[in-house]
Design an enzyme around this catalytic site. Structure first.
Site, PDB file in Angstrom:
ATOM      1  N   HIS A 152     -13.961  10.907  10.727  1.00 37.04           N
ATOM      2  CA  HIS A 152     -13.113  10.457   9.668  1.00 37.04           C
ATOM      3  C   HIS A 152     -13.179  11.288   8.122  1.00 37.04           C
ATOM      4  CE1 HIS A 152     -12.122   6.957  12.107  1.00 37.04           C
ATOM      5  NE2 HIS A 152     -10.776   6.667  11.813  1.00 37.04           N
ATOM      6  N   HIS A 153     -12.112  11.131   7.838  1.00 37.06           N
ATOM      7  CA  HIS A 153     -12.028  12.458   6.272  1.00 37.06           C
ATOM      8  C   HIS A 153     -13.325  10.929   4.806  1.00 37.06           C
ATOM      9  CE1 HIS A 153      -9.457   8.578   4.750  1.00 37.06           C
ATOM     10  NE2 HIS A 153      -8.868   8.362   5.978  1.00 37.06           N
ATOM     11  N   LYS A 174     -12.343   7.711   2.981  1.00 40.10           N
ATOM     12  CA  LYS A 174     -12.483   6.543   4.088  1.00 40.10           C
ATOM     13  C   LYS A 174     -13.162   5.480   3.911  1.00 40.10           C
ATOM     14  CE  LYS A 174     -12.068   4.104   8.739  1.00 40.10           C
ATOM     15  NZ  LYS A 174     -11.176   3.630   7.998  1.00 40.10           N
ATOM     16  N   GLY A 188      -0.304   4.462  -0.912  1.00 39.87           N
ATOM     17  CA  GLY A 188      -1.060   4.961  -0.192  1.00 39.87           C
ATOM     18  C   GLY A 188      -1.360   6.719   0.727  1.00 39.87           C
ATOM     19  N   GLY A 213       0.926  -1.211  -0.112  1.00 42.88           N
ATOM     20  CA  GLY A 213       0.331  -0.309  -0.037  1.00 42.88           C
ATOM     21  C   GLY A 213       1.102   0.803   0.057  1.00 42.88           C
ATOM     22  N   THR A 240      -4.796  -2.429   8.154  1.00 42.89           N
ATOM     23  CA  THR A 240      -5.629  -2.914   7.174  1.00 42.89           C
ATOM     24  C   THR A 240      -6.965  -2.864   8.232  1.00 42.89           C
ATOM     25  OG1 THR A 240      -3.986  -3.144   5.103  1.00 42.89           O
ATOM     26  CG2 THR A 240      -6.727  -3.618   4.963  1.00 42.89           C
ATOM     27  N   ALA A 283      -3.410  -4.875  14.372  1.00 38.75           N
ATOM     28  CA  ALA A 283      -3.856  -3.215  14.451  1.00 38.75           C
ATOM     29  C   ALA A 283      -4.595  -2.192  14.401  1.00 38.75           C
ATOM     30  CB  ALA A 283      -3.438  -2.389  15.923  1.00 38.75           C
ATOM     31  N   ALA A 284      -5.644  -2.139  14.772  1.00 35.71           N
ATOM     32  CA  ALA A 284      -7.079  -1.058  13.963  1.00 35.71           C
ATOM     33  C   ALA A 284      -6.410  -0.132  14.316  1.00 35.71           C
ATOM     34  CB  ALA A 284      -8.462  -0.796  14.564  1.00 35.71           C
ATOM     35  N   MET A 310      -1.442   6.075   3.851  1.00 37.41           N
ATOM     36  CA  MET A 310      -0.802   5.675   5.575  1.00 37.41           C
ATOM     37  C   MET A 310       0.741   4.498   5.054  1.00 37.41           C
ATOM     38  SD  MET A 310      -1.730   5.646   8.167  1.00 37.41           S
ATOM     39  CE  MET A 310      -0.335   5.213   8.797  1.00 37.41           C
TER      40      MET A 310
HETATM   41  N1  LIG Z   1      -4.034   0.799  11.729  1.00 37.59           N
HETATM   42  C1  LIG Z   1      -4.351   2.203  12.096  1.00 37.59           C
HETATM   43  O1  LIG Z   1      -3.537   2.483  12.379  1.00 37.59           O
HETATM   44  C2  LIG Z   1      -4.524   2.640  11.117  1.00 37.59           C
HETATM   45  C3  LIG Z   1      -4.205   4.110  10.517  1.00 37.59           C
HETATM   46  C4  LIG Z   1      -4.822   4.814   9.297  1.00 37.59           C
HETATM   47  C5  LIG Z   1      -5.285   4.060   8.184  1.00 37.59           C
HETATM   48  N2  LIG Z   1      -5.769   2.563   8.728  1.00 37.59           N
HETATM   49  C6  LIG Z   1      -6.698   2.043   7.593  1.00 37.59           C
HETATM   50  O2  LIG Z   1      -4.862   1.514   6.218  1.00 37.59           O
HETATM   51  C7  LIG Z   1      -5.837   1.006   5.232  1.00 37.59           C
HETATM   52  C8  LIG Z   1      -5.738   2.482   3.953  1.00 37.59           C
HETATM   53  O3  LIG Z   1      -5.686   3.704   4.355  1.00 37.59           O
HETATM   54  P1  LIG Z   1      -5.223   4.697   3.350  1.00 37.59           P
HETATM   55  O4  LIG Z   1      -6.246   5.598   3.827  1.00 37.59           O
HETATM   56  O5  LIG Z   1      -3.173   4.911   3.431  1.00 37.59           O
HETATM   57  O6  LIG Z   1      -5.104   4.370   2.074  1.00 37.59           O
HETATM   58  P2  LIG Z   1      -5.337   4.670   0.577  1.00 37.59           P
HETATM   59  O7  LIG Z   1      -5.071   5.931   0.668  1.00 37.59           O
HETATM   60  O8  LIG Z   1      -6.542   4.230  -0.467  1.00 37.59           O
HETATM   61  O9  LIG Z   1      -3.977   3.461   0.181  1.00 37.59           O
HETATM   62  C9  LIG Z   1      -4.115   2.140   0.014  1.00 37.59           C
HETATM   63  C10 LIG Z   1      -3.233   2.135  -1.100  1.00 37.59           C
HETATM   64  O10 LIG Z   1      -3.120   0.415  -0.708  1.00 37.59           O
HETATM   65  C11 LIG Z   1      -2.947   0.034  -2.426  1.00 37.59           C
HETATM   66  N3  LIG Z   1      -3.543  -1.445  -3.071  1.00 37.59           N
HETATM   67  C12 LIG Z   1      -4.780  -1.179  -3.156  1.00 37.59           C
HETATM   68  N4  LIG Z   1      -5.571  -1.979  -3.897  1.00 37.59           N
HETATM   69  C13 LIG Z   1      -4.380  -2.851  -4.411  1.00 37.59           C
HETATM   70  C14 LIG Z   1      -4.369  -4.511  -4.181  1.00 37.59           C
HETATM   71  N5  LIG Z   1      -5.436  -4.808  -4.816  1.00 37.59           N
HETATM   72  N6  LIG Z   1      -2.401  -4.951  -4.326  1.00 37.59           N
HETATM   73  C15 LIG Z   1      -2.081  -3.697  -3.873  1.00 37.59           C
HETATM   74  N7  LIG Z   1      -2.183  -2.598  -3.506  1.00 37.59           N
HETATM   75  C16 LIG Z   1      -3.249  -2.023  -3.029  1.00 37.59           C
HETATM   76  C17 LIG Z   1      -2.991   1.595  -2.585  1.00 37.59           C
HETATM   77  O11 LIG Z   1      -2.146   1.450  -4.089  1.00 37.59           O
HETATM   78  P3  LIG Z   1      -2.614   1.771  -6.058  1.00 37.59           P
HETATM   79  O12 LIG Z   1      -3.928   2.360  -5.540  1.00 37.59           O
HETATM   80  O13 LIG Z   1      -1.760   2.359  -6.322  1.00 37.59           O
HETATM   81  O14 LIG Z   1      -2.366   0.633  -6.561  1.00 37.59           O
HETATM   82  C18 LIG Z   1      -2.537   2.257  -1.770  1.00 37.59           C
HETATM   83  O15 LIG Z   1      -0.867   2.383  -1.932  1.00 37.59           O
HETATM   84  C19 LIG Z   1      -7.235   1.119   5.230  1.00 37.59           C
HETATM   85  O16 LIG Z   1      -7.575  -0.082   5.793  1.00 37.59           O
HETATM   86  C20 LIG Z   1      -7.269   2.330   6.588  1.00 37.59           C
HETATM   87  O17 LIG Z   1      -8.354   2.080   7.747  1.00 37.59           O
HETATM   88  C21 LIG Z   1      -5.415   2.002   9.646  1.00 37.59           C
END
Ligand SMILES: NC(=O)c1ccc[n+]([C@@H]2O[C@H](COP(=O)([O-])OP(=O)(O)OC[C@H]3O[C@@H](n4cnc5c(N)ncnc54)[C@H](OP(=O)(O)O)[C@@H]3O)[C@@H](O)[C@H]2O)c1
Length: 263
Positions: free
Chosen positions: A153-154, A157, A12, A9, A98, A121-122, A14
């Site tokens: 959240h934004h 999400k 993205g 990811g 994730t 971790a969530a 994060m």
């Molecule tokens: N645990 C925590 O502390 C925390 C904090 C914040 C967010 N999160 C979670 O982390 C996740 C990501 O959040 P985000 O805001 O960073 O999302 P985002 O900006 O949409 O980023 C998603 C990433 O996943 C990649 N991706 C999507 N589908 C894919 C696939 N089939 N194969 C490989 N890579 C793929 C995307 O790459 P491309 O689209 O460029 O391919 C992008 O790099 C979410 O589930 C969110 O809820 C958790």
């Protein structure tokens, strides 16, 4: 010894913060940056994506061998991407944030933890890890209180309620020795509120990084326990700390509490 980290990811919101955190040094370094086969960022230099001088690590598609040279994979992607990545991990440690995972996808993490260390971790902030404990204690101390959890959240999400809100619901239920029963939002002639279920409310909009409040509502008084994240850097720092912690440890599930020394 520096731990080699692959980011799943990487393009993205994060993933970029994780790359920036790794670039600070401090015992962990970037070894691979992985995205989907359709990503617009394929072939870009990871450091250039975050405004740093080139690292030589180019974004590559999720495929066999994509995590070669990595000790740990740090994942902030999408549930389907995490599921697709598991067969490519081998015995590498996994740190995943994730959210929105199905029961089957959570079970696949348990399977992976028989081969390698797995920490999911969530929420990777120290503050939320503490909030989970405070919510558990408050729910136990105030068994008569009605509990409502509100998260914001934004607008980008993709899942609701947030993984953190669900984890808070589990903490409240655990504090009371119950399994969590949730009511998602309310509409229409709902009748009086029964005591047991936990109300869950998800607000979405703008650029909010993440806000969570646990309300405990009793006759004559109420408590609210809240957490506001003001930067994703805080989650990235927690995830990189977790990556350093799990690298080289025996295969099992790990908790963020252990990493932070809170358990
Ligand atoms: N645990 C925590 O502390 C925390 C904090 C914040 C967010 N999160 C979670 O982390 C996740 C990501 O959040 P985000 O805001 O960073 O999302 P985002 O900006 O949409 O980023 C998603 C990433 O996943 C990649 N991706 C999507 N589908 C894919 C696939 N089939 N194969 C490989 N890579 C793929 C995307 O790459 P491309 O689209 O460029 O391919 C992008 O790099 C979410 O589930 C969110 O809820 C958790």
């Amino acid at each position: 010894v520096s731990v080699s980290v692959g980011i799943l990811g990487a393009s993205g919101r994060m993933g970029r913060f994780v790359a920036a955190e790794l670039a600070k040094g401090g015992g962990a370094s970037l070894a691979a940056a992985v995205v989907s086969g359709e990503s617009r960022s394929l072939g870009c230099d990871m450091h250039e994506l975050v405004g740093l001088p080139p690292s030589g690590v180019l974004l590559r598609p999720l495929a066999p061998g994509c995590f070669e040279g990595c000790d740990v994979v740090v994942d902030f992607s999408q549930p389907a991407a995490l599921a697709a990545a598991l067969p490519h991990l081998g015995e590498r440690a996994l740190v995943s944030g994730t959210t929105g995972l199905s029961a089957e996808q959570l079970a696949a993490l348990d399977d992976q933890s028989r081969r390698a260390p797995v920490l999911w971790a969530a929420n990777f902030s120290v503050g939320v890890t503490l909030l989970l404990e405070l919510a558990r204690q408050a729910a136990r101390a105030l068994p008569e209180a009605d509990v409502e959890i509100v998260e914001t959240h934004h607008r980008h999400k993709k899942d609701a309620p947030s993984g953190t809100a669900l984890a808070l619901g589990q903490a409240v239920a655990a504090g009371r020795g119950e399994s969590p029963a949730l009511v998602h939002g309310r509409e229409g002639i709902t009748g009086e509120r029964p005591h047991g279920p936990i109300g869950m409310h998800a607000l979405r909009g703008g650029d909010v990084v993440g806000e969570h409040t646990v309300w405990l509502l009793s006759e004559g008084e109420r408590i609210s326990l809240g957490h506001h994240a003001s930067s994703r850097a805080t989650f990235a720092a927690g995830a990189v700390r977790a990556a350093r912690f799990v690298a080289g440890r025996p295969a099992r599930r790990y908790q963020l509490r252990e990493v932070l020394g809170l358990s």
